[in-house]
Design an enzyme around this catalytic site. Structure first.
Site, PDB file in Angstrom:
ATOM      1  N   ASN A  60      -5.518   3.015  -3.199  1.00 22.47           N
ATOM      2  CA  ASN A  60      -6.758   3.728  -3.490  1.00 22.47           C
ATOM      3  C   ASN A  60      -6.436   5.216  -3.546  1.00 22.47           C
ATOM      4  O   ASN A  60      -5.743   5.720  -2.656  1.00 22.47           O
ATOM      5  CB  ASN A  60      -7.804   3.502  -2.387  1.00 22.47           C
ATOM      6  N   ASP A 108       0.073   5.013   1.047  1.00 20.14           N
ATOM      7  CA  ASP A 108      -0.053   5.931   2.175  1.00 20.14           C
ATOM      8  C   ASP A 108      -0.150   5.146   3.481  1.00 20.14           C
ATOM      9  O   ASP A 108      -1.036   4.320   3.659  1.00 20.14           O
ATOM     10  CB  ASP A 108      -1.279   6.825   1.992  1.00 20.14           C
ATOM     11  N   LYS A 128      -0.998  11.327   4.691  1.00 19.92           N
ATOM     12  CA  LYS A 128      -1.521  12.690   4.796  1.00 19.92           C
ATOM     13  C   LYS A 128      -2.751  12.740   3.902  1.00 19.92           C
ATOM     14  O   LYS A 128      -2.724  12.203   2.795  1.00 19.92           O
ATOM     15  CB  LYS A 128      -0.482  13.713   4.325  1.00 19.92           C
ATOM     16  N   ASP A 187       0.875  -1.161   0.000  1.00 23.41           N
ATOM     17  CA  ASP A 187       0.000   0.000   0.000  1.00 23.41           C
ATOM     18  C   ASP A 187       0.918   1.219   0.000  1.00 23.41           C
ATOM     19  O   ASP A 187       2.090   1.125   0.391  1.00 23.41           O
ATOM     20  CB  ASP A 187      -0.902  -0.037   1.247  1.00 23.41           C
TER      21      ASP A 187
END
Length: 177
Positions: free
Chosen positions: A56, A15, A22, A13
Site C-alpha cells: 500500500n 515497508d 519509515k 510486503d
C-alpha cells in the site's frame, strides 16, 4: 503440495518486511534494509520461487509523492536486490485511499490491503495457484489480504528475514509431505 508445483510465488510486503518502515518512504537514500532481506530473495530464487512485492502506498493519495516516485524507488530497490544475487519479479502497489486529499486517488478499491486485489493480480500474472504461494507481511491487514486471496500468510515481527523465510519454507515442505 507447494514444492511439487510448477510455479511458486512469495509475496512480500515492502515497508516493515524488506525495509525498515519509515513514514511514507520514497527516497532511496532513506532506505534501511531489514537484515537478511536481500539475501532472502536470492535464496528464494535459488529454490525456484519467484518473488513479488505487494505494498500500500497511500503517500501518493495524500499528495506526499507521485506514482513516478514510487516506481523509481522500486526500480532502485530491484537493482539493489540484484546486486545480492536476487530478483524481484514485480512490484504491485496501491496508491488509493478513501478520503484522499488527491481526488483521483480517493477510491475505495480492491487493491488496497486488507483487500486481496494486488495478490490476486500477482497470482494471475504469474500463473500461480493460491496454494503454491505464500505472503509475508508485518501487519494484520497483510494477513487478512492473503487469507482473502486463499494464500498462506505469515506475520513477520523482526529478526533475519532470511532465517524467517527458511523456516517457513521448511515448515511448508514438512506439511506438504
Amino acid at each position: 503440495m507447494f514444492f511439487m508445483a510448477a510455479n511458486k510465488l512469495c509475496l512480500l510486503d515492502r515497508d516493515g518486511v524488506l525495509n525498515i518502515d519509515k513514514d511514507y518512504l520514497h527516497n532511496p537514500e532513506d532506505v534501511e534494509w531489514i537484515p537478511g532481506s536481500r539475501e532472502a530473495i536470492a535464496w528464494l530464487n535459488r529454490q525456484a520461487v519467484q518473488v513479488v512485492v505487494v505494498t500500500n502506498q497511500s503517500g501518493v493519495a495524500r499528495g506526499y509523492f507521485t506514482e513516478e516516485t514510487v516506481r523509481k524507488l522500486h526500480d532502485w530497490m530491484a537493482a539493489e536486490v540484484e546486486k545480492s544475487g536476487g530478483k524481484i519479479s514485480a512490484f504491485y502497489y496501491c496508491p488509493h485511499l478513501p478520503g484522499a486529499s488527491v481526488q483521483q486517488y480517493n477510491v475505495d478499491c480492491e487493491c488496497r490491503k486488507p483487500k486481496p486485489g494486488m495478490i490476486l493480480q500477482a497470482l494471475h500474472d504469474f500463473d500461480v495457484l493460491p496454494q503454491n504461494a505464500f505472503l509475508i507481511g508485518d501487519s494484520l491487514r497483510d494477513i487478512e489480504a492473503s487469507e482473502a486471496a486463499g494464500v498462506k500468510g505469515f506475520l513477520y515481527t523482526g529478526g533475519s528475514l532470511l532465517d524467517y523465510i527458511k523456516n517457513i519454507v521448511r515448515d511448508i515442505e514438512t506439511t506438504d509431505r
